[in-house]
Design an enzyme around this catalytic site. Structure first.
Site, PDB file in Angstrom:
ATOM      1  N   ILE A   1      75.899 100.044  98.491  1.00  0.00           N
ATOM      2  CA  ILE A   1      76.467  99.286  97.362  1.00  0.00           C
ATOM      3  C   ILE A   1      76.111 100.010  96.060  1.00  0.00           C
ATOM      4  O   ILE A   1      74.931 100.230  95.796  1.00  0.00           O
ATOM      5  CB  ILE A   1      75.899  97.847  97.314  1.00  0.00           C
ATOM      6  CG1 ILE A   1      76.191  97.111  98.619  1.00  0.00           C
ATOM      7  CG2 ILE A   1      76.467  97.096  96.121  1.00  0.00           C
ATOM      8  CD1 ILE A   1      75.556  95.729  98.692  1.00  0.00           C
TER       9      ILE A   1
ATOM     10  N   LYS B   1      63.270  96.768  95.725  1.00  0.00           N
ATOM     11  CA  LYS B   1      64.646  96.929  95.227  1.00  0.00           C
ATOM     12  C   LYS B   1      64.874  96.047  93.999  1.00  0.00           C
ATOM     13  O   LYS B   1      65.519  96.456  93.026  1.00  0.00           O
ATOM     14  CB  LYS B   1      65.645  96.579  96.331  1.00  0.00           C
ATOM     15  CG  LYS B   1      65.579  97.522  97.530  1.00  0.00           C
ATOM     16  CD  LYS B   1      66.353  96.954  98.708  1.00  0.00           C
ATOM     17  CE  LYS B   1      66.235  97.846  99.929  1.00  0.00           C
ATOM     18  NZ  LYS B   1      66.724  97.189 101.156  1.00  0.00           N
TER      19      LYS B   1
END
Ligand SMILES: NC(=O)c1ccc[n+]([C@@H]2O[C@H](COP(=O)([O-])OP(=O)(O)OC[C@H]3O[C@@H](n4cnc5c(N)ncnc54)[C@H](OP(=O)(O)O)[C@@H]3O)[C@@H](O)[C@H]2O)c1
Length: 430
Positions: free
Chosen positions: A138, A207
């Site tokens: 992504i 993340k």
């Protein structure tokens, strides 16, 4: 046509070998997009004899990847070894010192050493690109750094760990318990032999910390992320969530609030018809709320050879084409520490599950404690009656402060009628 971009690749495992494969297979397309050829010149891994399914004969082999980063006559070093410290860190530091740009997929290193490496890169006039480090395929780093540059970001909400989402999805679909489904995830290769890093929320936390740094202009700080994993989510909670119209997801949430910047990873209940509520299996998704755009949702594969290599190659094309962005979107000297919001100040609605003796007066006792702490109930669910036995009681609260909720639960846990510590899952209004 400009001169080729010369690439040294350290690490030829799942991701590295796929990067080599795509660079060879799609050379013409990539040359057109970058405006110059992307040419691998040097490679390194641990075991020279290992068959990696790709032809490495045209490249100079190095036994020592950190030395290769210093000395290879390349423009760019791609670090695909992994690990926050050790060889990966040395490869990146040496590459920058040797005047090379860096592409990496290493979330652990960027989350731990990101600011220091950004500073080194800027001093050297080099860039560090790490699209693959967050949510695999992504393009969320690019979206936050560039595509959404015209927005004040108020919140990021991400399903960032495919292993956890697979486990939660499978538990819901089959009614099976956590341990049983974790075993299946390990057999299928979705979960590591030691799954702690995934199921305890650490992977999602790294993340999230990286995304929060870009979105809010703060120094990346994985220690600032409040972590709760999915090990205590039970099949009962998943079934109750379904009955209430929710799905349970492990969400990474970073928000700018009046109390400061929130960074937290924990299971949440969200509307099952919401965009994130519908993300199933190993798929990842990130929802960003921006001041100008409103809400943007990106979804796709968060791991795997192809998805991760896709992101690595996008970074290579950007650098080859001269599109150079500071590591966290702005020069590292402009990153500004901001107060962190404490979990006690969080305002949320809550799902509470109690296991209680089914006898008169129990509910009155529990609601009395909630009332004294100003926690008001939106709904309550009691499945069946079984006088004299232990039964679950589920309560959904209106929004209240986490500190009040915790204080109430500590009292409720001590009631004679309550037989085990209450389960709490936050409800997020997405
Ligand atoms: N796999 C994914 O789906 C995924 C997704 C997103 C991000 N990432 C990130 O991508 C990076 C690479 O992951 P991966 O799955 O490709 O790992 P991997 O399959 O374990 O590959 C690691 C590679 O590094 C090499 N290596 C290990 N120590 C080394 C050293 N001291 N010097 C030189 N080479 C060394 C290994 O060599 P040998 O092959 O000779 O043993 C291997 O080729 C990690 O940072 C990971 O977090 C992976």
């Amino acid at each position: 046509m400009s001169s080729p971009l010369k690439i040294a690749i350290a690490g030829l495992g799942t991701v590295g070998a796929e990067v080599v494969r795509i660079l060879a297979r799609d050379a013409a397309m990539l040359t057109a997009r970058a405006g110059r050829p992307l040419v691998v010149t040097d490679v390194s891994a641990r075991d020279r004899g290992r068959d990696r399914g790709v032809d490495l004969s045209a490249y100079t082999w190095h036994d020592d990847a950190a030395a290769m980063a210093s000395t290879a006559a390349a423009d760019i070093v791609v670090e695909l070894v992994g690990g926050a410290d050790g060889p990966a860190h040395a490869i990146v530091r040496n590459g920058l010192a040797g005047g090379k740009d860096i592409v990496t997929a290493n979330k652990a290193m960027v989350a731990k050493h990101g600011v220091e490496l950004a500073a080194q890169a800027e001093r050297a006039g080099r860039v560090i690109a790490y699209e693959a480090a967050v949510a695999g395929g992504i393009p969320i780093v690019k979206a936050l750094r560039e595509g959404l540059a015209g927005n004040h970001v108020s919140g990021i909400y991400g399903i960032l760990n495919g292993t956890c989402n697979f486990i939660l999805t499978t538990m819901r679909e089959t009614g099976r318990g956590f341990a049983d489904v974790l075993k299946e995830a390990q057999d299928l290769g979705y979960a590591e032999a030691d799954p702690a890093f995934d199921i305890d929320g650490n992977d999602a936390g790294q993340k999230l910390a990286i995304m929060a740094s870009i979105a809010f202009g703060i120094p990346v700080d994985e220690q600032a992320v409040h972590l709760e994993g999915i090990t205590s989510v039970s099949a009962d909670d998943i079934a109750f969530a379904e009955e209430l119209g929710y799905r349970i997801k492990l969400l990474g949430i970073a928000r700018r609030t009046e109390a400061g910047i929130e960074q937290r990873v924990h299971p949440v209940m969200i509307d099952r018809t919401s965009p994130l509520g519908q993300i199933e299996g190993v798929t990842n998704a990130v929802e960003v709320a921006g001041s100008a755009v409103g809400t943007v949702v990106l979804t796709g594969p968060g791991a795997g050879a192809g998805a991760t290599a896709s992101a690595v190659i996008a970074d290579l094309v950007d650098i080859a084409a001269g599109r150079r962005t500071p590591t966290f979107g702005i020069p590292h000297t402009m990153l500004k520490r901001e107060p962190a919001a404490s979990m006690n100040e969080l305002v949320s609605a809550y799902y509470i599950r109690l296991m209680v003796w089914d006898r008169p007066g129990v509910i009155a006792g529990v609601t009395g404690v909630l009332g004294r702490h100003n926690v008001s109930l939106e709904s309550m669910l009691q499945r069946g009656r079984d006088p004299g036995e232990v039964v679950p009681v589920v309560m959904v609260t209106h929004e209240c402060q986490e500190a009040a909720m915790r204080a109430a639960l500590a009292e409720i846990e001590k009631l004679d009628s309550v037989v085990e510590p209450p389960t709490l899952i936050r409800i997020e209004g997405l």
